[in-house]
Design an enzyme around this catalytic site. Sequence first.
Site, PDB file in Angstrom:
ATOM      1  N   SER A  83       0.927  -1.259  -0.020  1.00 27.97           N
ATOM      2  CA  SER A  83      -0.460   0.127   0.198  1.00 27.97           C
ATOM      3  C   SER A  83       1.027   1.080   0.224  1.00 27.97           C
ATOM      4  O   SER A  83       1.479   1.357  -0.926  1.00 27.97           O
ATOM      5  CB  SER A  83      -0.913  -0.087   1.166  1.00 27.97           C
ATOM      6  OG  SER A  83      -1.969   0.334   1.108  1.00 27.97           O
ATOM      7  N   ASP A 214      -8.919  -7.686  -3.727  1.00 30.13           N
ATOM      8  CA  ASP A 214      -8.896  -6.227  -3.262  1.00 30.13           C
ATOM      9  C   ASP A 214      -9.966  -4.436  -3.689  1.00 30.13           C
ATOM     10  O   ASP A 214     -10.775  -4.784  -4.809  1.00 30.13           O
ATOM     11  CB  ASP A 214      -7.466  -5.066  -3.830  1.00 30.13           C
ATOM     12  CG  ASP A 214      -7.215  -3.897  -3.089  1.00 30.13           C
ATOM     13  OD1 ASP A 214      -7.841  -3.608  -2.065  1.00 30.13           O
ATOM     14  OD2 ASP A 214      -5.584  -4.111  -2.798  1.00 30.13           O
ATOM     15  N   HIS A 242      -6.769  -6.593   0.348  1.00 28.22           N
ATOM     16  CA  HIS A 242      -5.957  -5.387   0.532  1.00 28.22           C
ATOM     17  C   HIS A 242      -4.999  -5.825   1.320  1.00 28.22           C
ATOM     18  O   HIS A 242      -3.603  -5.337   0.922  1.00 28.22           O
ATOM     19  CB  HIS A 242      -6.349  -4.126   0.753  1.00 28.22           C
ATOM     20  CG  HIS A 242      -5.805  -3.113   0.698  1.00 28.22           C
ATOM     21  ND1 HIS A 242      -5.130  -2.251  -0.703  1.00 28.22           N
ATOM     22  CD2 HIS A 242      -4.838  -2.669   1.867  1.00 28.22           C
ATOM     23  CE1 HIS A 242      -3.855  -1.840  -0.409  1.00 28.22           C
ATOM     24  NE2 HIS A 242      -4.318  -1.857   1.185  1.00 28.22           N
TER      25      HIS A 242
END
Length: 264
Positions: A83, A214, A242
Amino acid sequence: MESSSDKHFILVHGLSHGAWCWYKVVARLRAAGHRATALDMAASGVHPARLHEVASFEEYSRPLLDAVAAAPDGERLVLVGHSLGGLNVALAMARFPSKVAAAVFLAASMPRVGSHMGITIEEFMETIEPGFFMDSETMLLNTEQGPRAALLLGPNLLASRLYDQSPAEDLELGKLLLRPGSQFMDDPVMKDVTLLTDGNYGSVKRVFVIAKADSSMTEDMQRRMVDLSPGAEVEEIAGADHMAMISKPKELCDVLVKIANKYD
């Protein structure tokens, strides 16, 4: 022939998280005989700093930059950013390209050569719908550099967009351990168009790992970053939300070892 056991995996968390979120992956990599280190960025996880004390994105990234700088000559690093952690990894690639065997972007911000790092966040914010962050709490930190936006991810957001394919116990762990985070969007490093050069950042092998289930960074968003970065390779993990390191740790470990074996 060099094997992945000669490599050192360094794992970097995303916004508001910490080294703790890699616990399943670190355990599996070490059990298989590989070196693995999960780091807390500044003011994250159990790092002692408070977020308002962190002066810049570079200072936030200091634990990673110091670890890469301290790696002995001949040790080849595989940096893994999740991320927002993709931007920490990108900064380390730009600073120490010769020390990185490969950089892995796990459903991560992967900036392109010649752009500024913040563009990945800017483009993400343009694609999400109003109310995306749900019950997350936004705040303004008083820092010596002036006001800075920060975010604490809300439990409903975690449950529906980040941990939606993960075990319930891990969602509860996340709720207990999350700290406020910042994307440092006004930081000069985020706006520096001279940082990500082809000769440094662009010289490191890049692999984007797509988390196919995700719910926060959709597969289309992830593939767009790949399309904008010629030369980046792609791996996929089916069923990964995610938090792929939590929802699909075995599959992620298999991908990481495969990558490490491929690049010397």
